[in-house]
Design an enzyme around this catalytic site. Structure first.
Site, mmCIF file in Angstrom:
data_model
loop_
_atom_site.group_PDB
_atom_site.id
_atom_site.type_symbol
_atom_site.label_atom_id
_atom_site.label_comp_id
_atom_site.label_asym_id
_atom_site.label_seq_id
_atom_site.Cartn_x
_atom_site.Cartn_y
_atom_site.Cartn_z
ATOM 1 N N TYR A 54 14.993 -10.644 -15.224
ATOM 2 C CA TYR A 54 14.554 -9.270 -14.993
ATOM 3 C C TYR A 54 15.574 -8.499 -14.159
ATOM 4 C CZ TYR A 54 12.432 -5.173 -13.058
ATOM 5 O OH TYR A 54 12.220 -3.866 -12.682
ATOM 6 N N HIS A 84 18.148 7.084 -11.061
ATOM 7 C CA HIS A 84 17.089 6.996 -10.050
ATOM 8 C C HIS A 84 17.325 7.916 -8.856
ATOM 9 C CE1 HIS A 84 15.790 3.706 -12.464
ATOM 10 N NE2 HIS A 84 14.954 3.191 -11.570
ATOM 11 N N ASN A 196 16.135 -1.392 -4.902
ATOM 12 C CA ASN A 196 14.922 -2.067 -4.442
ATOM 13 C C ASN A 196 15.047 -2.271 -2.933
ATOM 14 O OD1 ASN A 196 13.928 -4.345 -7.118
ATOM 15 N ND2 ASN A 196 13.476 -2.209 -6.799
ATOM 16 N N TYR A 278 -12.197 14.239 31.101
ATOM 17 C CA TYR A 278 -11.709 13.036 30.417
ATOM 18 C C TYR A 278 -10.200 13.037 30.215
ATOM 19 C CZ TYR A 278 -16.456 11.550 29.033
ATOM 20 O OH TYR A 278 -17.746 11.119 29.010
ATOM 21 N N ARG A 281 -9.184 11.696 33.572
ATOM 22 C CA ARG A 281 -9.837 10.456 33.978
ATOM 23 C C ARG A 281 -9.604 9.316 32.989
ATOM 24 N NH1 ARG A 281 -16.110 9.944 33.922
ATOM 25 N NH2 ARG A 281 -15.933 12.202 33.655
ATOM 26 N N PHE A 327 9.267 -5.785 -2.456
ATOM 27 C CA PHE A 327 9.649 -4.385 -2.244
ATOM 28 C C PHE A 327 8.460 -3.478 -1.987
ATOM 29 C CE2 PHE A 327 9.753 -5.246 -6.950
ATOM 30 C CZ PHE A 327 8.457 -4.818 -7.210
ATOM 31 N N GLU A 412 3.962 -0.128 -12.775
ATOM 32 C CA GLU A 412 3.789 -0.034 -11.325
ATOM 33 C C GLU A 412 2.470 0.704 -11.078
ATOM 34 O OE1 GLU A 412 7.470 1.741 -10.043
ATOM 35 O OE2 GLU A 412 8.631 0.182 -11.050
#
Length: 500
Positions: A54, A84, A196, A278, A281, A327, A412
């Site tokens: 792959y 990409h 990746n 608060y 405190r 990844f 994906e």
């Protein structure tokens, strides 16, 4: 000075030192050997294998069913980087780009990615020469790592894209030629190894945490000044109450406040009220919870930056190449969401202290911290600004990790959206820095209005330094400049080394 990249874990202390002291990077001999051994193994495996591997001899994502001929393997990797490179929007901070280069070089040096030595060395050259690729904030799903921004990061390796260099944005090809750098011919799997990985998310996380460590300390310092200025009580910070509920951050915060206020004349005065709001405190409980969260997030991020997160992963010692999911950004997405919430709370409680200081509900300081209120608006509107920023942080703190939009033709089918978690967390950090700066402006003004009474020696020295950046406000003036100066003071200062 040189930092030698090796299998030894990177820590936040080491990274901070590299950035602040502008270390150069170099590969250790151990890392060089690991990289070369893994690359040699991969080349032998490709030559001997008749099965598809792959991303090495196949296409990517849902195109994994398509085999690629040996003569096209290098072009396959170059095509991957170019196609990409889809990060868009605002360019990210140059420091985060430097972190991306550092963290990717470190991950590849672990010898499980099958890259050439020359590729890692070029990444290190880019770091050392401040040739910083233009990477933009939008485009990562945090799924197969940070594909789009990492592609933009590594376009210059193949003479594409743009870089920040010597104060200008220039075509990478021009800068490469100027530095006599030849384009890298990517080998099998190299484009995939570069793209990746979780370095976009993790670099934002490191950047955010380095600032969060400081902001957590500043919150205690500024909160202590506000407590004195408001004529608040020290009782809620005494150790007995915190030993009864022993969260580490709570105990630490209470100790810090006690230490910071040691010797304060304000604390020696008789108090007229039995309780404070608060926001004063409960500083140990709120600041402390944020401290504990920050440390938890840091433990996850430190583990991540010392991991191998590309795919497939090569195990030379076991004679295995395994395609998995290291990844996936889910571990980072969740803790980045958590970090944004923790830091936003430091801002939320800070704004409430700012409001109390200008409210006039204690007779020791005038309304809006200025003489002649009415003629002068004083510190009325900085609190508006703080409130607006707090509200913005609340919107940003909507979790990203619970969202998922499938991609790559449903291959994906669950993504982390960790890239969005990363960029929004940096926004929350920078917003909170501004909120704390506004509180500091108010607290310093409130202390000065009560002179000659003095706070603790440590805080007097801190305020003296602050007054060199932001002077006392006698009458109305342009306030955004003071806010900017106070914010810059927090960015550049180093004032938290106090001891009990």
């Amino acid at each position: 000075m040189i930092h030698y990249i090796s299998p030894a874990p990177l820590t936040f202390e080491v990274i901070d030192r590299i950035l602040k002291k502008q270390y150069q990077l170099a590969l250790s001999e151990e890392s060089k050997n690991l990289i070369c051994e893994c690359k040699d193994y991969l080349d032998r495996k490709i030559a001997a294998s008749d099965k598809p591997l792959y991303g090495i001899t196949t296409g990517f994502g849902s195109l994994c069913k398509i085999s690629i001929s040996p003569e096209d393997l290098s072009q396959l990797q170059a095509n991957l980087v170019m196609s990409h490179a889809c990060s868009i929007g605002t360019p990210i901070h140059p420091t985060i780009v430097k972190l991306m280069l550092l963290l990717k070089a470190h991950a590849l040096s672990l010898g499980k990615s099958g890259v050439q030595l020359a590729t890692v060395e070029r990444i290190i050259d880019m770091f050392n020469h401040d040739v910083l690729p233009v990477v933009r904030e939008l485009g990562s799903l945090g799924a197969s790592g940070d594909l789009a921004p990492l592609a933009n990061l590594f376009l210059p390796l193949i003479n594409e894209g743009e870089v920040h260099y010597k104060g200008e944005i220039r075509p990478a090809a021009e800068v490469n030629a100027e530095l006599h750098w030849q384009p890298v011919t990517l080998g099998a799997k190299e484009g995939l190894a570069l793209l990746n990985g979780t370095q976009f998310m993790s670099s934002h996380a490191v950047y955010a945490l380095l600032k969060a460590f400081n902001l957590s300390k500043y919150a205690d310092i500024i909160g202590a000044i506000s407590l004195d200025a408001y004529d608040g009580r020290i009782d809620p910070f005494l150790p007995q109450i915190h030993s009864a509920r022993p969260h580490p951050g709570q105990i630490e915060t209470a100790l810090n406040i006690r230490t910071l206020l040691k010797g304060s004349e304000f604390q020696k005065k008789e108090k007229t009220r039995v309780q404070d709001p608060y926001s004063f405190r409960c500083m140990p409980q709120v600041h402390g919870a944020s401290k504990d969260t920050i440390l938890y997030v840091a433990s996850v991020v430190e583990r991540e930056i010392n991991s191998v997160t590309d795919n497939p992963t090569i195990f030379v010692e076991d004679d295995m190449i395994i395609s998995g999911g290291n990844f996936h950004g889910e571990p980072l997405a969740m803790v980045l969401d958590f970090l944004s919430i923790a830091v936003a709370e430091l801002g939320s409680i800070s704004e409430r202290r700012t409001y109390r200081l200008i409210s006039g509900d204690r007779g020791n300081i005038p309304e809006f911290l200025v003489a002649d209120p009415g003629l002068n608006s004083g510190f009325m509107i900085p609190q508006y600004a703080a409130a607006a920023i707090v509200s913005k942080n609340k919107q940003l703190c909507t979790p990203c990790c619970v969202d998922s939009i499938p991609s790559s033709n449903e291959q994906e089918d669950h993504v982390s959206m960790g890239g969005n978690a990363a960029t929004k967390t940096v926004q929350v950090i920078e917003n909170t820095e501004r909120i704390l700066a506004i509180e500091l402006m108010n607290a310093a003004q409130a202390i000065d209005l009560q002179r000659p009474t003095q706070t603790s020696p440590y805080l007097e020295e801190f305020l003296k330094e602050f007054r060199s950046a932001v002077p006392f406000n006698h009458t109305d003036r342009v306030m955004y400049k003071d806010i900017d100066a106070a914010t810059e003071f927090l960015k550049c200062g180093d004032f938290w080394n106090f001891e009990e």
